[in-house]
Design a protein around this motif. Structure first.
Motif, PDB file in Angstrom:
ATOM      1  N   LEU A   1       6.265   1.683  -9.469  1.00 45.42           N
ATOM      2  CA  LEU A   1       5.184   0.832  -9.983  1.00 45.42           C
ATOM      3  C   LEU A   1       5.705  -0.557 -10.380  1.00 45.42           C
ATOM      4  N   HIS A   2       6.915  -0.605 -10.900  1.00 45.85           N
ATOM      5  CA  HIS A   2       7.501  -1.916 -11.218  1.00 45.85           C
ATOM      6  C   HIS A   2       7.711  -2.726  -9.935  1.00 45.85           C
ATOM      7  N   ALA A   3       8.053  -2.048  -8.859  1.00 47.06           N
ATOM      8  CA  ALA A   3       8.199  -2.743  -7.568  1.00 47.06           C
ATOM      9  C   ALA A   3       6.847  -3.260  -7.075  1.00 47.06           C
ATOM     10  N   VAL A   4       5.786  -2.458  -7.283  1.00 47.41           N
ATOM     11  CA  VAL A   4       4.441  -2.895  -6.906  1.00 47.41           C
ATOM     12  C   VAL A   4       4.044  -4.133  -7.705  1.00 47.41           C
ATOM     13  N   LEU A   5       4.277  -4.072  -9.028  1.00 47.48           N
ATOM     14  CA  LEU A   5       3.847  -5.157  -9.902  1.00 47.48           C
ATOM     15  C   LEU A   5       4.677  -6.418  -9.722  1.00 47.48           C
TER      16      LEU A   5
ATOM     17  N   ALA B   1       3.325   5.888  -2.798  1.00 42.48           N
ATOM     18  CA  ALA B   1       4.552   6.568  -3.222  1.00 42.48           C
ATOM     19  C   ALA B   1       4.571   6.764  -4.733  1.00 42.48           C
ATOM     20  N   ALA B   2       4.147   5.738  -5.480  1.00 47.31           N
ATOM     21  CA  ALA B   2       4.101   5.851  -6.949  1.00 47.31           C
ATOM     22  C   ALA B   2       3.139   6.953  -7.355  1.00 47.31           C
TER      23      ALA B   2
ATOM     24  N   SER C   1       0.826  -1.198   0.000  1.00 48.55           N
ATOM     25  CA  SER C   1       0.000   0.000   0.000  1.00 48.55           C
ATOM     26  C   SER C   1       0.864   1.254   0.000  1.00 48.55           C
ATOM     27  N   GLN C   2       1.932   1.219   0.765  1.00 45.57           N
ATOM     28  CA  GLN C   2       2.831   2.379   0.799  1.00 45.57           C
ATOM     29  C   GLN C   2       3.525   2.593  -0.541  1.00 45.57           C
TER      30      GLN C   2
END
Length: 348
Positions: free
Chosen positions: A30-34, A13-14, A8-9
Motif C-alpha cells: 500500500l505504501h508503494a501504491v500511495l 496485491a495489497a 492496479s496490480q
C-alpha cells in the motif's frame, strides 16, 4: 506494462495480502501504491485497516486521518467508501478514548497542574491551540497566556476593595443619564464592525467612557472621581490617540459578543465586574470565566474570545487596558511612540 496497469496490480496485491492476513506485506504494498497515487482514498482506508489489524495504532491513525481529510474534499463518495470512513472515524474516537484512559492512569486528573491538563486536551484533540492573532500590531516574544493569575498584579487587591464605591458611582450615572452610554461598536471606529455587524451601533453592548482611545473624557471622569482615582496605580497603556480605553461596559440581557480578536498584543484587558445579576461568561481561547462582582479578570484579547450575558438583567463591568507585564519600560515607550505615529499617519 503501463503505469495504470502496474498500479492496479499493486492494489490487487495489497488486497490479496490483507485477505491472507499478511499485514506487513499488505502495508508495504500500500505504501508503494500511495507513493504513485497519494490521493487514493481506498488505499488510505485499507492502510488504516491493515495497520489496525496488525496492532499498529499510530500507523492506523495516520492512514485514517489522511483518508478523512481527503474525503472532506471529495464529493459524492460511494456507499462502501462512506462505510469505511465511518469505521475510520469510530476507530479514531476509540483510540483517543483508550489513550486518554492510559494517561489518566499515569497521572490522575485530580493531581495535574492546570497547564499540563490543557496540554493533554490539545494532545488528545479535545481543544484547538489558541494563539495571539492581533488584527493590527504584533509584538514578538510574548507568552501565550489566555487568562492571567491576578496575584501577579500588586494593584488588584486595592482595586477590588474599592468595588462598592465604584458601584455607587456607576449607579448614580445610570440613574442620572443613561443617554451618555454609547454603542461600543460605532460606525467608522474600526473596532469590530468588519467581524460583527449585528452589534454595530447597537446599544445591546454599550459604553460610558472615562478614557477613550487614550484621551480622558473630562466630564465623565468628574462624575466618577473615586473610579478615576482608583486607576491611578494601574499601569494603563498610554499611547496618544490609541489607548487606553476605560469604560463602564454594558451587556444587555441575552446579548452575545461573538468570537473575535483584539487589535494589539502589547496590552491586556481587565474587567472589574460591578453588576452581575445572573449567569454571564467570558470565553478566552479554551478557558471560560464566569464574572463575579468585585473579582477582576485579566486576559489577552488578541486570543479569540467571546462573551454572553445569559441573565435576565443587564451586566456591567469596568473595562480597562494595561501594559503587558513582560514589556520593559523601553519597549513600552517604543510601542507607545509607534502606535501614536500609526494613527497620525492614518489621519494625514
Amino acid at each position: 506494462m503501463t503505469d495504470t496497469t502496474s498500479l492496479s496490480q499493486l492494489k490487487q496485491a495489497a488486497l490479496d495480502r490483507a485477505r491472507a492476513g499478511d499485514w506487513n506485506g499488505a502495508a508495504d504494498t500500500l505504501h508503494a501504491v500511495l507513493a504513485q497515487s497519494p490521493n487514493d482514498l481506498g488505499s488510505l482506508l485499507l492502510l488504516g485497516d491493515v495497520s489496525h489489524s496488525d496492532g499498529n495504532i499510530q500507523a492506523a491513525s495516520d492512514g485514517y486521518r489522511a483518508a478523512l481529510a481527503l474525503a472532506a474534499r471529495t464529493p459524492s463518495l460511494p456507499a462502501p467508501v462512506q462505510a469505511g470512513l465511518q469505521r475510520a472515524q469510530t476507530r479514531l474516537v476509540d483510540y483517543a478514548s483508550d489513550y486518554a484512559a492510559r494517561l489518566d492512569g499515569l497521572i490522575p486528573p485530580s493531581e495535574r497542574s492546570a497547564r499540563f491538563n490543557q496540554s493533554l486536551d490539545i494532545l488528545l484533540g479535545r481543544q484547538p491551540v489558541y494563539l495571539q492573532e492581533p488584527r493590527r500590531y504584533y509584538f514578538p516574544g510574548l507568552p501565550q497566556i489566555q487568562v492571567y493569575d491576578t496575584a501577579r498584579f500588586d494593584w488588584v487587591p486595592e482595586m477590588e476593595a474599592r468595588t462598592p464605591e465604584i458601584q455607587a458611582e456607576l449607579r448614580a450615572v445610570l440613574a442620572e443619564d443613561q443617554a451618555s452610554f454609547r454603542p461600543y461598536i460605532e460606525r467608522g471606529t474600526g473596532h469590530l464592525a468588519a467581524q460583527d455587524h449585528h452589534l454595530l451601533d447597537n446599544h445591546d453592548w454599550s459604553a460610558f467612557y472615562l478614557w477613550k482611545d487614550g484621551r480622558k473624557v473630562e466630564e465623565n471622569c468628574a462624575r466618577c472621581p473615586v473610579t478615576t482615582a482608583a486607576l491611578d496605580r494601574v499601569p494603563l497603556d498610554f499611547a496618544d490617540g490609541k489607548c487606553p480605553s476605560v469604560l463602564f461596559s454594558v451587556l444587555k440581557p441575552g446579548a452575545h459578543i461573538p468570537p473575535h480578536n483584539g487589535m494589539v498584543n502589547t496590552r491586556l484587558i481587565c474587567h472589574l465586574p460591578l453588576i452581575v445579576p445572573g449567569p454571564a461568561w467570558l470565553r478566552v481561547g479554551s478557558e471560560t470565566h464566569h464574572w463575579q462582582e468585585g473579582k477582576i479578570v485579566i486576559f489577552d484579547d488578541t486570543i479569540e474570545h467571546e462573551a454572553k450575558n445569559e441573565a435576565d438583567e443587564t451586566r456591567i463591568v469596568l473595562l480597562f487596558d494595561i501594559w503587558r507585564p513582560e514589556l520593559s519600560e523601553q519597549e513600552r515607550t517604543e510601542i507607545a511612540t509607534l502606535l501614536g505615529a500609526i494613527d497620525a499617519f492614518s489621519e494625514s
